[in-house]
Design a protein around this motif. Sequence first.
Motif, short mmCIF file in Angstrom:
data_model
loop_
_atom_site.label_atom_id
_atom_site.label_comp_id
_atom_site.label_asym_id
_atom_site.label_seq_id
_atom_site.Cartn_x
_atom_site.Cartn_y
_atom_site.Cartn_z
N ARG A 10 -5.51 -52.27 -116.84
CA ARG A 10 -5.77 -53.52 -116.14
C ARG A 10 -6.42 -53.24 -114.81
O ARG A 10 -7.35 -53.92 -114.38
CB ARG A 10 -4.46 -54.29 -115.95
CG ARG A 10 -4.66 -55.66 -115.31
CD ARG A 10 -3.35 -56.42 -115.18
NE ARG A 10 -2.52 -55.86 -114.13
CZ ARG A 10 -1.43 -55.17 -114.34
NH1 ARG A 10 -1.03 -54.91 -115.57
NH2 ARG A 10 -0.72 -54.70 -113.33
N ARG A 11 -5.92 -52.18 -114.12
CA ARG A 11 -6.49 -51.83 -112.84
C ARG A 11 -7.94 -51.38 -112.99
O ARG A 11 -8.80 -51.72 -112.18
CB ARG A 11 -5.66 -50.71 -112.17
CG ARG A 11 -4.31 -51.20 -111.66
CD ARG A 11 -3.47 -50.04 -111.15
NE ARG A 11 -2.21 -50.54 -110.61
CZ ARG A 11 -2.01 -50.80 -109.33
NH1 ARG A 11 -2.98 -50.65 -108.46
NH2 ARG A 11 -0.84 -51.24 -108.91
N VAL A 14 -9.99 -54.55 -113.64
CA VAL A 14 -10.22 -55.32 -112.42
C VAL A 14 -11.25 -54.64 -111.54
O VAL A 14 -12.18 -55.26 -111.02
CB VAL A 14 -8.90 -55.51 -111.64
CG1 VAL A 14 -9.16 -56.15 -110.29
CG2 VAL A 14 -7.94 -56.37 -112.44
N PRO A 28 -7.17 -53.90 -106.56
CA PRO A 28 -5.93 -53.16 -106.35
C PRO A 28 -6.16 -51.91 -105.51
O PRO A 28 -7.10 -51.17 -105.72
CB PRO A 28 -5.50 -52.81 -107.77
CG PRO A 28 -6.09 -53.89 -108.62
CD PRO A 28 -7.40 -54.22 -107.97
N ASP A 78 -2.50 -55.87 -105.08
CA ASP A 78 -2.36 -55.54 -106.49
C ASP A 78 -3.17 -56.48 -107.38
O ASP A 78 -3.06 -56.46 -108.60
CB ASP A 78 -0.88 -55.59 -106.90
CG ASP A 78 -0.23 -56.94 -106.65
OD1 ASP A 78 -0.90 -57.82 -106.03
OD2 ASP A 78 0.92 -57.15 -107.06
N GLY A 79 -4.02 -57.32 -106.77
CA GLY A 79 -4.85 -58.23 -107.55
C GLY A 79 -4.21 -59.57 -107.83
O GLY A 79 -4.80 -60.40 -108.53
N THR A 80 -3.01 -59.82 -107.30
CA THR A 80 -2.35 -61.10 -107.52
C THR A 80 -2.62 -62.06 -106.36
O THR A 80 -2.97 -61.65 -105.26
CB THR A 80 -0.83 -60.93 -107.66
OG1 THR A 80 -0.30 -60.39 -106.44
CG2 THR A 80 -0.49 -60.02 -108.84
N GLY A 110 -2.65 -59.44 -117.33
CA GLY A 110 -4.02 -59.80 -116.97
C GLY A 110 -4.19 -61.25 -116.62
O GLY A 110 -5.16 -61.63 -115.95
N GLN A 113 -4.25 -61.56 -112.78
CA GLN A 113 -5.16 -60.71 -112.01
C GLN A 113 -6.40 -61.52 -111.59
O GLN A 113 -6.96 -62.27 -112.40
CB GLN A 113 -5.59 -59.50 -112.83
CG GLN A 113 -4.47 -58.50 -113.07
CD GLN A 113 -4.05 -57.79 -111.79
OE1 GLN A 113 -4.85 -57.10 -111.16
NE2 GLN A 113 -2.79 -57.94 -111.41
N ASN A 124 -10.94 -64.41 -113.04
CA ASN A 124 -9.89 -63.75 -113.83
C ASN A 124 -10.58 -62.74 -114.74
O ASN A 124 -11.26 -63.13 -115.69
CB ASN A 124 -9.11 -64.78 -114.65
CG ASN A 124 -8.10 -64.13 -115.57
OD1 ASN A 124 -8.19 -64.24 -116.79
ND2 ASN A 124 -7.11 -63.45 -115.02
#
Length: 373
Positions: A10-11, A14, A28, A78-80, A110, A113, A124
């Motif tokens: 996922r990282r 992103v 992130p 963290d992308g949130t 995901g 994110q 997203n």
Amino acid sequence: MDRSRSARLRRVLVAAVAAVLGAVVLVPGTAAAAGTGVITGYGGKCVDVAGANTANGTKVQLWTCNGTGAQSWTVGTDGTIRALGKCLDVSGGSTADGAKVQLWDCNGTGAQQWVANAARDIVNPQANKCLDATGPSSADGTPLQIWSCGGGANQKWTVPGGGGGGGGSGFVVSEAQFNQMFPNRNSFYTYAGLTNAMTKYPAFATTGSDTVKRQEAAAFLANVSHETGGLVYIHEINTANWPTYCDWSQPYGCPAGQSAYHGRGPIQLSWNFNYKAAGDALGVDLLNNPDLVATNASISWQTGLWYWMTGTGNAGTTSHNAMVNGQGFGTTIRAINSIECNGGNPAQVQSRVNLYNQFVAVLGVPAGGNLTC
């Protein structure tokens, strides 16, 4: 305006999407991108948790900015994007157009994110789709969704921590400085509306040295402040003048009515031919719908920037060019309201100059020469 102004995968995902999109925040591991504050968007409204409810599945919507915790978002490294202890989440982890956005327990999927890019999209990566105001509408309660990125105003956002607005948009006036300049402003005249409108005219306050950029921003805002009583008035206050701004000699006439083309917005756009010209330039039918200048914050600011960047009045040059080319603040007055110049109304000229001097002081630059007209 007078008639003369005619997890790891996922990282990796992103980070990859961020690279493609030119992302500037929410990647992130980029601690400097984190921030807490409001996220503003379509119509100058704020991203809001409905009813300040913390239950899983609570609707995330547009709402008039009110400073509550329901509108305080933390952009995580963290992308949130979080509010009230929960995460901004795509319902069901869907990747379809129209999938609703909600509040949900943070779970590292995901669906939670997000990447904000330099174009002011919030994407997203799992769906490769943009955060979007449904409709599009800017009404209170408009739900947010994901949708294929199309570049519309309903997909443009100002994010705390540098993404898509404020300092992150490149505007030399921060939101705090804007509020300092206009402590009593009408809530209609939003900072987000201005920064959104600036995407139409990317040369505004981005041309020349840092000093020149700040001088231009101060000059625009000083004239706007003068025209609107400190961003207080949306409509021209002298209603007796309203019927006088219809030029029936124009082939298109005054379809919205004799009194429909009075001064509105930050530059007090007036006359049917100016509404027609501004609308044509901005891709909005202002001739038939002039009140958009008084009801849509971004469009309203766009009309001010339209005249600033293209209108010459009796100055022989635009206000933008006057500031960029060193002709001085006085030339902007002549471009906007030449009737005040050459002794026509020295008190009004001095009012504009005083505001300009105040605003360059806020921005920490000298005023330069040629301040009067």
